[in-house]
Write an enzyme that holds these catalytic residues in place. Structure first.
Site, PDB file in Angstrom:
ATOM      1  N   GLU A 134      15.023  24.576 -44.928  1.00  0.00           N
ATOM      2  CA  GLU A 134      15.454  25.785 -44.216  1.00  0.00           C
ATOM      3  C   GLU A 134      14.955  25.759 -42.779  1.00  0.00           C
ATOM      4  O   GLU A 134      15.654  26.195 -41.857  1.00  0.00           O
ATOM      5  CB  GLU A 134      14.932  27.033 -44.936  1.00  0.00           C
TER       6      GLU A 134
ATOM      7  N   HIS B 106       4.607  30.147 -38.185  1.00  0.00           N
ATOM      8  CA  HIS B 106       4.834  28.736 -37.818  1.00  0.00           C
ATOM      9  C   HIS B 106       3.589  28.076 -37.228  1.00  0.00           C
ATOM     10  O   HIS B 106       3.701  27.175 -36.391  1.00  0.00           O
ATOM     11  CB  HIS B 106       6.015  28.617 -36.850  1.00  0.00           C
TER      12      HIS B 106
END
Length: 461
Positions: free
Chosen positions: A193, A309
């Site tokens: 993804e 992230h």
């Protein structure tokens, strides 16, 4: 969750009119409380007693309370896997395949039929894990999915170990309950993804058109445990959106519409081929506003997830409360949309009208009707009147419940209330009224410059 090129993670909720823009800063968006599960077409005028209604008995099987400790145990396993495999669970890395094997082992032991779908992207092999629960109508498939890969920078415990663990524990709860839903249940864990929804796209592309048409809904869960959380519901399919809003309203947690998710997570490939989609999101690197902090708690001026992230997206980067609420909402949706029941059903029979009725600005009153049949004697002393009205300034609204004999029960007066929408349940002593007959919700906008409509309303006997 994958990123835009400029790094944005969430969009601001949509504004519907100039008056909304002027007044929305004064109050947070109200939570949806009792939205129906029926799609409706807009209508410009008042509905008649023959307007679309639905009568349905209360569900008999309630969704379970998913233990957050179980969800966190899966996340600890994902953390251990990442720590043992270079600090991440990214596509093409051994940590990702180890994560797939962990989830598959749990599902196989729970009685699911599992399969691995292989695909290639970025010069590496990727894997999707698909798990089917036996039974249910094969022509009505309800899917729930989450991406299992992390970015290469860190272990990805919130993004998206949280969604992956949430649907895993829900799937295991289905097994523990021996659930026999009307629809066929399918769960999926997607690869790559973070490289642009490559795994989910590969899955959708592999399906013949006839198989795509059998998917009645796809539910996506990408980041549901953010440490400074918000409670966002995807603004896509009405039925799915309403189901999630209904759950959060039942625990008195307000929600906001999440429009940013379009094209940014694994529901996009499904939506692009016409599958109804929806989902939940607790926020990424966008900053929480002061209004959102007042509504949800947490810290204004900081991101929903400051470790988005990054290497610090570990098991320390979670809100247990957000993880718990969102996972329970997943179970609620699976049980409800799968035809198995509801965690917060009204006691009795529900009669509903989900046809939209426009409310003229500073105009005459409009009505929406439901036809109540099959009841014995009089209405309850605690008749539940669930109202969902979309309006840019609810202080202008006067709302009445009108009984079959014409008696009006005032639900709401106009007041200096600048917030939008009326989404709540009123209790009315209607014990002097015959239950059967045509009941009406009557709404009038008594002030200028604002617009809205009756979205849906229902009576619970």
């Amino acid at each position: 969750m994958s990123s835009h090129a400029d790094g944005r993670t969430t969009r601001k909720p949509r504004r519907s009119a100039p008056a909304w823009a002027r007044r929305a800063a004064l109050a947070a968006t109200a939570a949806g409380t009792v939205l129906g599960l029926l799609a409706a077409a807009p209508t410009a005028g008042a509905s008649s007693p023959g307007a679309p209604t639905a009568a349905r008995p209360a569900p008999t099987v309630a969704a379970p309370d998913i233990p957050v400790a179980n969800v966190k145990a899966h996340l600890s396993q994902f953390q251990s896997i990442a720590s043992a495999n270079g600090g991440n669970r990214a596509h093409g890395r051994p940590g990702y395949r180890a994560s797939v094997d962990y989830v598959k082992g749990k599902l196989d032991a729970a009685g699911y039929t599992t399969r691995l779908q292989q695909f290639s992207t970025g010069g590496a092999t990727g894997w999707n894990l698909i798990a089917d629960w036996p039974g249910g109508d094969p022509n009505q498939v309800l899917m729930a999915g989450a991406h299992l890969d992390s970015v290469s920078a860190g272990p990805g415990i919130n993004d998206n170990g949280s969604g992956s663990a949430g649907i895993l524990e829900t799937a295991l709860a289905v097994s523990r309950a021996g659930l026999t839903p009307k629809k066929h249940l399918r769960f999926a864990w997607w690869g790559a993804e973070e490289l642009g929804m490559r795994g989910s796209q590969a899955y959708v592309n592999s399906l013949p058109a006839t198989d795509r048409s059998k998917i009645s809904g796809y539910l996506n869960f990408d980041m549901i445990g953010s440490p400074n959380p918000g409670y966002f519901v995807y603004d896509d399919d009405r039925q799915i959106e309403s189901t999630f809003k209904s759950y959060f309203a039942s625990i008195n947690v307000p929600t906001e519409i999440e429009t940013e998710g379009d094209g940014r997570s694994d529901h996009a490939p499904f939506k692009n081929v016409g599958v109804p989609v929806g989902g939940l999101f607790s926020g990424a690197d966008y900053t929480k506003t002061s209004a959102q902090a007042q509504k949800w708690g947490g810290t204004a001026g900081r991101p929903f997830d400051s470790c988005y992230h990054r290497s610090c997206d570990t098991t320390a980067n979670l809100s247990d409360t957000s993880l718990d609420r969102n996972t329970d909402a997943i179970a609620y949706a699976i049980w409800t949309l799968g035809g198995s029941g509801s965690t917060n059903p009204p006691t009795g029979t529900v009669f509903e009208n989900a046809a939209d009725v426009q409310i003229p600005d500073a105009g005459a009153a409009v009505t929406s009707a439901v036809q109540v049949t099959g009841q014995t004697g009089n209405a309850p002393a605690a008749l539940q009147v669930g109202v969902d009205i979309k309006h840019t300034y609810r202080g202008d609204l006067v709302i009445d419940l009108v009984a079959p004999d014409g008696t009006a029960y005032r639900l709401k007066n106009s007041a200096a209330d600048p917030a939008p929408n009326v989404q709540t349940t009123y209790t009315v002593d209607a014990s002097s009224e015959a239950a059967n007959g045509t009941w009406q919700l009557r709404v009038q906008d008594v002030g200028p410059q604002d617009t809205g409509y009756i979205d849906s309303w229902k009576l619970t006997f």
